[in-house]
Design a protein around this motif. Sequence first.
Motif, short mmCIF file in Angstrom:
data_model
loop_
_atom_site.label_atom_id
_atom_site.label_comp_id
_atom_site.label_asym_id
_atom_site.label_seq_id
_atom_site.Cartn_x
_atom_site.Cartn_y
_atom_site.Cartn_z
N VAL A 1 0.82 -1.36 0.41
CA VAL A 1 0.40 -0.31 0.17
C VAL A 1 0.70 1.08 -0.17
CG1 VAL A 1 -1.50 0.82 1.35
CG2 VAL A 1 -1.73 -1.37 1.52
N ASP A 2 0.65 2.38 -0.66
CA ASP A 2 1.73 3.74 -1.43
C ASP A 2 0.86 4.45 0.32
OD1 ASP A 2 2.52 2.49 -3.36
OD2 ASP A 2 0.62 3.83 -4.27
N GLU A 3 2.52 4.91 0.79
CA GLU A 3 2.08 6.02 1.78
C GLU A 3 1.32 6.65 2.03
OE1 GLU A 3 3.22 6.31 4.99
OE2 GLU A 3 4.81 5.19 4.02
N PRO A 4 1.22 7.52 1.10
CA PRO A 4 -0.59 8.50 1.03
C PRO A 4 -1.85 7.69 1.29
CG PRO A 4 0.99 8.84 -0.67
CD PRO A 4 1.20 7.47 -0.50
N ILE A 5 -1.75 6.52 0.76
CA ILE A 5 -2.98 5.74 1.20
C ILE A 5 -3.05 5.49 2.74
CG2 ILE A 5 -3.95 3.75 0.06
CD1 ILE A 5 -3.78 4.51 -2.41
N ILE A 6 -1.61 5.01 3.55
CA ILE A 6 -1.35 4.77 4.45
C ILE A 6 -1.79 5.60 5.22
CG2 ILE A 6 0.05 3.79 5.89
CD1 ILE A 6 1.80 1.38 4.17
N GLN A 7 -1.69 6.43 5.41
CA GLN A 7 -1.20 8.13 5.80
C GLN A 7 -2.94 8.19 6.64
OE1 GLN A 7 0.84 9.14 7.63
NE2 GLN A 7 -0.74 10.65 8.73
N GLU A 8 -3.72 8.29 5.13
CA GLU A 8 -5.43 8.71 4.97
C GLU A 8 -6.03 6.60 5.81
OE1 GLU A 8 -7.22 10.45 4.03
OE2 GLU A 8 -5.47 11.82 2.65
N VAL A 9 -5.46 5.84 5.84
CA VAL A 9 -5.91 5.28 7.00
C VAL A 9 -6.33 4.62 7.91
CG1 VAL A 9 -5.35 2.39 6.96
CG2 VAL A 9 -5.45 3.29 4.93
N ILE A 10 -4.46 5.66 8.64
CA ILE A 10 -3.84 5.43 9.68
C ILE A 10 -4.84 6.44 10.33
CG2 ILE A 10 -2.27 6.39 11.70
CD1 ILE A 10 -2.33 3.34 10.55
N HIS A 11 -5.28 7.97 9.46
CA HIS A 11 -6.67 8.97 10.65
C HIS A 11 -7.56 8.35 10.45
CE1 HIS A 11 -7.51 12.99 10.48
NE2 HIS A 11 -8.62 12.58 9.62
N LYS A 12 -7.91 7.75 9.54
CA LYS A 12 -9.43 7.31 9.39
C LYS A 12 -9.68 6.23 11.56
CE LYS A 12 -11.57 5.63 6.24
NZ LYS A 12 -12.91 6.37 5.83
N LEU A 13 -8.17 5.01 10.45
CA LEU A 13 -8.64 4.08 12.44
C LEU A 13 -8.88 4.95 13.26
CD1 LEU A 13 -6.14 1.68 11.13
CD2 LEU A 13 -8.44 1.29 10.81
N TYR A 14 -7.38 6.32 13.89
CA TYR A 14 -7.67 6.67 14.40
C TYR A 14 -8.89 7.80 15.01
CZ TYR A 14 -2.79 6.42 16.17
OH TYR A 14 -1.89 6.46 17.06
N GLU A 15 -9.65 7.93 14.17
CA GLU A 15 -10.97 8.64 14.00
C GLU A 15 -12.44 7.90 14.52
OE1 GLU A 15 -14.30 11.16 10.74
OE2 GLU A 15 -12.08 9.89 10.14
N TYR A 16 -11.84 6.59 14.29
CA TYR A 16 -13.09 5.52 14.90
C TYR A 16 -12.42 4.77 16.00
CZ TYR A 16 -15.69 7.24 10.46
OH TYR A 16 -16.19 7.38 9.57
N GLN A 17 -11.76 5.02 16.36
CA GLN A 17 -10.60 4.63 17.70
C GLN A 17 -10.67 2.86 17.26
OE1 GLN A 17 -13.48 5.64 20.85
NE2 GLN A 17 -12.88 8.27 20.40
N PHE A 18 -9.92 2.62 16.62
CA PHE A 18 -9.11 1.19 15.58
C PHE A 18 -8.47 1.27 16.65
CE2 PHE A 18 -13.36 0.89 13.62
CZ PHE A 18 -13.92 0.32 13.94
N LEU A 19 -7.43 2.71 16.78
CA LEU A 19 -6.05 2.55 17.10
C LEU A 19 -5.77 3.76 18.43
CD1 LEU A 19 -3.83 3.40 13.94
CD2 LEU A 19 -3.22 1.29 15.85
N ASN A 20 -5.05 3.31 19.17
CA ASN A 20 -4.58 3.96 20.73
C ASN A 20 -3.86 3.73 21.45
OD1 ASN A 20 -4.98 5.49 23.14
ND2 ASN A 20 -7.36 5.32 22.96
#
Length: 269
Positions: free
Chosen positions: A93-112
């Motif tokens: 997965v390309d880095e710009p897409i990874i960055q977007e995914v990480i942002h969404k995972l934090y937004e929905y509290q899957f990452l903490n």
Amino acid sequence: MPVITKIAVQKNNLDRYSIFVDYGKGEEYAFSVDEDVLIKFNLKKGMELDDFSLTEINFQDDIRKAYNLGIHYLSRKMRTETEVRDYLKTKEVDEPIIQEVIHKLYEYQFLNDPEFAGAYVRTQMNTSEKGTDLIKRELREKGVSSTTIENALMEYTLTKQLENAKQLCDKYIQKYKKDSERILKQKLEQLLLRKGHPHQVISLALEEVAFEKEEDEEMAALRHQAEKAHRKFSNFTGFEYNQKMKQTLYRKGFSIDMIERYLNEREDY
């Protein structure tokens, strides 16, 4: 400009839709999208697609596919941000897409990461023999920040660390009972160090744990080690035999007085 002629749900993946368009030469398959992307761009039959729209649709669909990969990876157990990033990289997965995914995972509290670190410390503290130094190293390897690690480790109090270190010593004292007191202490220190206990905790634990032997226990340990040494040096006699036995037993941690006493006893038989 291509026009959407048909949208069909995929047979093997009901969350994805195949988009068919007419480029002026008849209907043909163009691309597929996730259901969320279909709704976001309001894709429907008869809609014209310019180059910018196609690029944006494909970009958002790549984000959605990578996001689904991340969710699946997180469904097995809690992960850190770094672990998720590394996993997505293995999926090319390309880095710009990874960055977007990480942002969404934090937004929905899957990452903490703070929550992960706290849970990790509690698990290791209550179910393993690990000390704080080893736990700290493992969390660093998972990409957790130093500040987050230090905050999480506050839950692993000195009292609990000492309790765990003493339990570990008690568990292994019987295993090493045939060693001299000095070697036994060294082995316990090395064991606690390998398990990641800090020097302060090791020092306190060894002050409190009952590893010191009675004289008869120490002599029994010496005799055990001496019998092994005797088999090795049985071809020697006199002064040479005694010197080799003394050197070996001294390296095993026994006092010169006790070694002399053993050798004198042996000569009496």
